[in-house]
Motif scaffolding. Structure first.
Motif, short mmCIF file in Angstrom:
data_model
loop_
_atom_site.label_atom_id
_atom_site.label_comp_id
_atom_site.label_asym_id
_atom_site.label_seq_id
_atom_site.Cartn_x
_atom_site.Cartn_y
_atom_site.Cartn_z
N ARG A 3 0.83 -1.21 0.00
CA ARG A 3 0.00 0.00 0.00
C ARG A 3 0.86 1.26 0.00
N LYS A 4 2.02 1.23 0.65
CA LYS A 4 2.91 2.39 0.67
C LYS A 4 3.40 2.74 -0.73
N SER A 5 3.55 1.73 -1.57
CA SER A 5 4.02 1.98 -2.94
C SER A 5 2.88 2.30 -3.89
N GLY A 6 1.65 2.38 -3.36
CA GLY A 6 0.51 2.74 -4.19
C GLY A 6 -0.08 1.58 -4.95
N GLN A 7 0.27 0.35 -4.61
CA GLN A 7 -0.26 -0.81 -5.30
C GLN A 7 -1.40 -1.44 -4.51
N MET A 8 -2.21 -2.19 -5.21
CA MET A 8 -3.25 -2.97 -4.55
C MET A 8 -2.65 -4.31 -4.10
N PRO A 9 -2.79 -4.66 -2.82
CA PRO A 9 -2.25 -5.95 -2.37
C PRO A 9 -3.01 -7.12 -2.97
N GLY A 10 -2.28 -8.03 -3.58
CA GLY A 10 -2.89 -9.21 -4.18
C GLY A 10 -2.54 -10.45 -3.38
N VAL A 11 -3.55 -11.20 -2.98
CA VAL A 11 -3.32 -12.44 -2.24
C VAL A 11 -3.96 -13.58 -3.03
N PHE A 12 -3.15 -14.52 -3.46
CA PHE A 12 -3.61 -15.66 -4.25
C PHE A 12 -3.45 -16.90 -3.37
N ASN A 13 -4.51 -17.22 -2.67
CA ASN A 13 -4.44 -18.22 -1.60
C ASN A 13 -4.26 -19.62 -2.17
N ARG A 14 -3.06 -20.17 -2.01
CA ARG A 14 -2.79 -21.55 -2.40
C ARG A 14 -2.80 -22.47 -1.19
N VAL A 15 -2.69 -21.90 0.01
CA VAL A 15 -2.70 -22.72 1.23
C VAL A 15 -4.07 -23.36 1.42
N PRO A 240 6.28 -20.96 -0.50
CA PRO A 240 5.63 -20.95 -1.82
C PRO A 240 4.54 -19.89 -1.93
N GLN A 241 3.77 -19.68 -0.86
CA GLN A 241 2.71 -18.68 -0.91
C GLN A 241 3.31 -17.27 -1.06
N ASP A 242 4.38 -16.97 -0.33
CA ASP A 242 5.03 -15.67 -0.46
C ASP A 242 5.57 -15.47 -1.86
N GLU A 243 6.14 -16.53 -2.42
CA GLU A 243 6.70 -16.42 -3.78
C GLU A 243 5.60 -16.15 -4.80
N ILE A 244 4.48 -16.82 -4.66
CA ILE A 244 3.35 -16.64 -5.60
C ILE A 244 2.83 -15.21 -5.51
N ALA A 246 4.38 -12.49 -4.41
CA ALA A 246 5.37 -11.53 -4.91
C ALA A 246 5.44 -11.54 -6.43
N ARG A 247 5.42 -12.74 -7.02
CA ARG A 247 5.52 -12.84 -8.49
C ARG A 247 4.28 -12.27 -9.16
N ARG A 248 3.12 -12.56 -8.61
CA ARG A 248 1.88 -12.03 -9.21
C ARG A 248 1.82 -10.51 -9.11
N ARG A 249 2.31 -9.97 -8.03
CA ARG A 249 2.28 -8.50 -7.89
C ARG A 249 3.15 -7.83 -8.95
N ARG A 250 4.28 -8.45 -9.25
CA ARG A 250 5.14 -7.86 -10.29
C ARG A 250 4.50 -7.94 -11.67
#
Length: 250
Positions: A3-15, A240-244, A246-250
């Motif tokens: 949020r500080k960088s002005g992006q929308m937080p994306g959570v892709f729940n694989r757990v 794996p969840q953190d990696e997913i 982070a990658r999706r946000r980019r």
């Protein structure tokens, strides 16, 4: 940080998807209990044992309870039940009961490292109940139960649920009762106590085929680490969840 960088937080729940798949696998691979004879002459006795076990499983809704234990093992890492009997007049024969305790209500010997807790010196669970109901069940401990309710100190461990309602209604007083099974002198014993004292205790009434004392609590863990900590598959999904994400946000 996102949020500080002005992006929308994306959570892709694989757990959750992983846990749901494993929960479905348990349902799909479920089988009915069956007793097998050791010798041909014991076949009739094995059939009778099978019928008895299946009757208890159906009566106690075992399918639902074991699925909840499996879910606790996957997420919190520990799950279990207590298998006891209940006999009260006018009952003609004892009734076998299977008591399920959620993972956040279970405690155990921290020095135990076996997945099935076979090396534990004690196992237990915490039960919250209305003081009046507990006093009706244990009339000889009314004073200890009443004194426990009046105590002002409250522990953050094993909080009552829902938490925002706890102690908010003076007409409905709640008390925390601890059930503990412990090994002493090679024999399993049990005790029920509240903050102000013991309300019931005794020796385990259960033995194995060799006459050795048994603990009626059956706990199990999905995994046990080198430090003795117990955990489920959710911990393995953190990276794996953190990696997913982070990658999706980019």
């Amino acid at each position: 940080e996102i949020r500080k960088s002005g992006q929308m937080p994306g959570v892709f729940n694989r757990v959750r998807r992983k846990v749901d798949w494993l929960m479905g696998l348990e349902l799909q691979s479920r089988t009915d209990p069956k007793a097998f004879p050791r010798t041909p002459k014991h076949e009739q006795g094995a059939n009778a044992a099978t019928d008895a076990i299946r009757f208890v499983a159906d009566k106690e809704d075992w399918d639902k309870k074991r699925s909840r234990v499996w879910e606790n093992m996957l997420m919190e890492g520990v799950g279990g039940v207590e298998i006891i009997h209940d006999f009260r007049p006018p009952m003609r024969q004892p009734r076998i009961k299977i008591n399920f305790y959620p993972a956040d209500r279970i405690f155990y010997d921290p020095h135990s490292v076996e997945p099935d807790f076979s090396d534990a010196r004690y196992l237990g669970a915490v039960v919250w109940s209305d003081a009046d109901a507990l006093a009706e069940e244990h009339p000889s401990a009314k004073e200890a139960i009443a004194a426990s309710v009046s105590e002002s100190s409250v522990s953050d461990d094993y909080e009552d649920k829902p938490m925002w309602k706890a102690w908010s209604d003076p007409k409905r007083k709640r008390v925390r009762m601890v059930l503990m099974h412990y090994r002493e002198g090679g024999e399993w014993k049990w005790v029920q106590f509240v903050r102000a004292g013991i309300i019931a205790e005794g020796a385990s009434e259960y033995v194995d085929e060799d006459g050795e004392s048994l603990c009626p609590m059956e706990l199990a863990s999905a995994y046990v680490g080198e430090d003795g900590n117990r955990y489920g598959v959710v911990r393995d999904m953190f990276a794996p969840q953190d990696e997913i994400n982070a990658r999706r946000r980019r």
